[in-house]
Motif scaffolding. Structure first.
Motif, short mmCIF file in Angstrom:
data_model
loop_
_atom_site.label_atom_id
_atom_site.label_comp_id
_atom_site.label_asym_id
_atom_site.label_seq_id
_atom_site.Cartn_x
_atom_site.Cartn_y
_atom_site.Cartn_z
N LEU A 165 0.85 -1.21 0.00
CA LEU A 165 0.00 0.00 0.00
C LEU A 165 0.87 1.24 0.00
N MET A 166 1.94 1.19 -0.76
CA MET A 166 2.86 2.33 -0.76
C MET A 166 3.06 2.90 -2.15
N THR A 202 10.06 -7.12 13.63
CA THR A 202 8.69 -6.66 13.82
C THR A 202 7.68 -7.78 13.53
N LEU A 258 7.40 -3.92 3.81
CA LEU A 258 8.27 -3.71 2.66
C LEU A 258 9.66 -3.32 3.12
N GLU A 317 4.94 11.17 12.35
CA GLU A 317 6.09 10.47 12.90
C GLU A 317 7.26 10.50 11.92
N LEU A 353 7.24 3.93 17.13
CA LEU A 353 6.04 4.37 16.42
C LEU A 353 4.78 4.00 17.19
N LYS A 354 3.80 4.89 17.07
CA LYS A 354 2.54 4.74 17.78
C LYS A 354 1.88 3.39 17.51
N VAL A 355 2.04 2.92 16.27
CA VAL A 355 1.35 1.70 15.84
C VAL A 355 1.79 0.49 16.68
N ARG A 356 2.98 0.56 17.30
CA ARG A 356 3.45 -0.54 18.15
C ARG A 356 3.53 -0.13 19.62
N ARG A 380 0.59 -2.07 6.59
CA ARG A 380 2.06 -1.99 6.38
C ARG A 380 2.81 -2.69 7.51
N VAL A 381 2.20 -2.74 8.69
CA VAL A 381 2.82 -3.48 9.78
C VAL A 381 2.76 -4.98 9.49
N PRO A 425 11.26 0.74 14.99
CA PRO A 425 9.84 0.41 14.76
C PRO A 425 8.99 0.57 16.02
N VAL A 477 1.50 7.83 2.45
CA VAL A 477 2.73 7.49 1.73
C VAL A 477 3.47 8.78 1.39
N ALA A 495 7.01 2.46 5.67
CA ALA A 495 6.90 1.02 5.49
C ALA A 495 6.86 0.30 6.84
N LEU A 496 7.45 0.91 7.86
CA LEU A 496 7.43 0.31 9.20
C LEU A 496 6.17 0.69 9.98
N GLY A 497 5.30 1.48 9.35
CA GLY A 497 4.04 1.82 10.00
C GLY A 497 3.98 3.22 10.58
N ASP A 554 -3.41 8.17 2.29
CA ASP A 554 -3.16 7.09 3.26
C ASP A 554 -1.70 7.04 3.72
N PRO A 569 -4.42 1.36 6.28
CA PRO A 569 -3.08 1.44 5.69
C PRO A 569 -1.94 1.19 6.69
N ARG A 570 -2.04 1.74 7.89
CA ARG A 570 -0.92 1.61 8.82
C ARG A 570 -0.79 0.16 9.29
N ARG A 593 15.91 -5.44 11.26
CA ARG A 593 14.94 -4.51 11.84
C ARG A 593 13.51 -4.88 11.44
N VAL A 594 13.33 -5.16 10.16
CA VAL A 594 11.97 -5.44 9.71
C VAL A 594 11.55 -6.85 10.15
#
Lengths: 225, 278
Positions: free
Chosen positions: A57-58, A160, A87, B176, A109-112, A82-83, A106, B258, B169-171, B256, A78-79, A156-157
């Motif tokens: 989704l990028m 996650t 990519l 951020e 970030l708020k998502v984690r 991507r988690v 990673p 990007v 890509a890491l969210g 979204d 989307p967020r 790193r990726v």
């Protein structure tokens, strides 16, 4: 198909080419099952990177349908998507700070926010597995070689723990030994998840389903061992 | 020379004399092939015309004494400043004119009327003799700050394009991913103001104070004014650049989230065939 993790249907993307609009993706479809490694090859400029970005989704402007575990991209958001579908861009990127800060980025970030941050032992072990035993956690990341930076970005990726890992030429900057370690790690990762790689190098011992991207679509070209 | 109320008036002979120096610089430019004589001539003529026009306009505005005229003039200044900002930040994404007007307007009105209403306490509140010059200083300085901040933030984002893609890509959210560039741009916009505050009175006599002293004001009274104006200008620059950057950085990201790198930006034209997004 049972066990389907990631599904892409009818992906379309038009880019401005030198001689008018260029259909980079023209109805591409792809199904990736859990436990699978899919290698995508194709001529330069065929849109392999665009395809990977679309799967993450990028790539704004791509139309089509994407499903993860049967849920649509819109449902997942989307967020979160991507988690789950991570990519790793071709050019290794290190963030300012040391290797530890890079591996923990990673979790900044708020998502984690609710997840546990990996401790030094886990980071150390992860680096050792890709042949970076000699790299200290407090080494400034800018002082890494290209090959080291590529592996730090991969670690790193992987830390996650995404469902699907999208790797854009993961061994392009690596010597044979490091490439071998990365290949093994990739195969191990794929046991629980799935990996889609853009590669046009020789087979690397990872059992993979091979696809070729041409004229905006994916065509099967057999398996590799 | 005539002297009225402590002000030495400048007449035509003096105005012509000052142009004489520009002629001298022009001759130097020709002799050394600097190639700036044409620009110099135009700039000199513009200085004469614009400042005389300004003088005439202000004389008229002061005479009319209408709050609507004062507000309209401020609005005009804001629009002109926003246009200047667009020119100075050519790499900024399209559609930032509105954001520039909003950030200039916000700081312009709040800070100007804070000075005239609360500090100087002019009566009535719209008195053009105070409001217009102070608005000019506030808007001029925040314009410089905003232009600098916008130029910086988008240049820095493009410089970090690969990092931004990796972060997204890491969210990462756009904020951020972009926040280091946003912080850098806002501090960069404030540094000239902070420097000039630190040097004021030691390295140079600030412009407004110079003017007031030349106009016969008591130096201490002039310094009090200058302090107020400097602090207010610093505040205007800070508020203006923060608002402008916060309103605009998101435009470099797709809906979204990007980051729109240079390559992707160009492709947007090819996408006008109405193909939907996922």
């Amino acid at each position: 198909m049972s066990g389907t993790l990631l599904e892409a249907r009818d992906l379309r993307f038009v880019r401005r080419g030198d001689a008018g609009p260029l259909k980079v993706l023209d109805g591409a479809r792809l199904t990736v099952a859990r436990g699978e490694v899919v290698d995508i090859s194709g001529p330069s400029g065929a849109g392999k990177t665009t395809l990977l970005r679309a799967l993450a989704l990028m790539q704004p402007g791509v139309s089509g349908e994407l499903l993860l575990g049967g849920r649509s991209a819109a449902e997942v958001g989307p967020r979160e998507w991507r988690v789950r579908v991570a990519l790793l861009p071709q050019k290794p990127v290190v963030f300012p700070g040391d290797v530890r800060a890079n591996l923990r980025a990673p979790w900044q970030l708020k998502v984690r926010a609710d997840e546990r941050v990996p401790d030094d032992d886990e980071l150390r072990a992860a680096l050792d597995r890709v042949g970076l035993a000699e790299v200290a956690l407090d080494r400034e990341a800018v002082r890494l070689s290209v090959g080291q930076a590529a592996r730090v970005a991969l670690v790193r990726v992987m830390l996650t723990a995404p469902d699907v890992l999208l790797l854009d030429e993961p061994d392009a900057a690596l010597d044979a030994d490091s490439a071998e370690q990365v290949a093994q790690l990739t195969a191990k990762f794929a046991k629980d998840g799935a990996v889609v790689r853009v590669r046009h190098q020789r087979p690397d011992g990872v059992h993979a389903r091979r696809l070729r991207l041409s004229a905006g679509r994916l065509h099967g070209v057999g398996d590799s061992d | 020379m005539t002297e009225t109320a402590g002000v030495v008036a400048i007449g035509w002979p003096q105005l012509v004399l000052s142009a004489g120096f520009m002629v001298l610089v022009g001759i130097i430019s020709i002799r050394l092939s600097l190639g700036i004589e044409k620009d110099l001539a135009i700039a000199t003529v513009r200085t004469y015309l614009q400042l005389f026009l300004l003088g005439l306009t202000l004389r008229w505005v002061f005479g009319v004494d209408s709050p609507w005229l004062v507000l309209a003039l401020m609005l005009l200044m804001i629009v002109m400043a926003a246009r200047t900002i667009l020119k100075r930040a050519p790499d900024a994404p399209p559609g930032i004119f509105g954001s520039s007007v909003i950030s200039m307007g916000l700081t312009g009105f709040i800070v100007t009327f804070a000075v005239t209403g609360l500090v100087v306490q002019v009566e009535p509140w719209y008195r053009a003799q105070y409001v217009i010059p102070i608005a000019g200083m506030v808007l001029g300085n925040s314009m410089t700050g905003i232009a600098l901040a916008l130029e910086r933030v988008f240049a820095d984002l493009d410089g970090r394009a690969e990092e931004l893609v990796a972060l997204v890509a890491l969210g990462a959210t756009p904020w951020e991913a972009a926040s280091p560039s946003v912080r850098k741009a806002i501090s960069a916009a404030l540094i000239p103001t902070i420097n000039s505050m630190a040097a004021a009175g030691i390295v140079f006599i600030p412009g407004m104070m110079t003017g007031q002293i030349l106009a016969g004001a008591d130096p201490l009274a002039a310094s009090a004014y200058q302090i107020v104006v400097m602090l207010m200008v610093a505040a205007a620059t800070a508020i203006g650049s923060v608002v402008a950057v916060m309103l605009t950085f998101r435009r470099r990201f797709s809906p979204d989230g990007v980051y729109l790198e240079k390559g992707i930006r160009d492709d947007e034209h090819a996408l006008a065939d109405g193909s939907g997004s996922i």
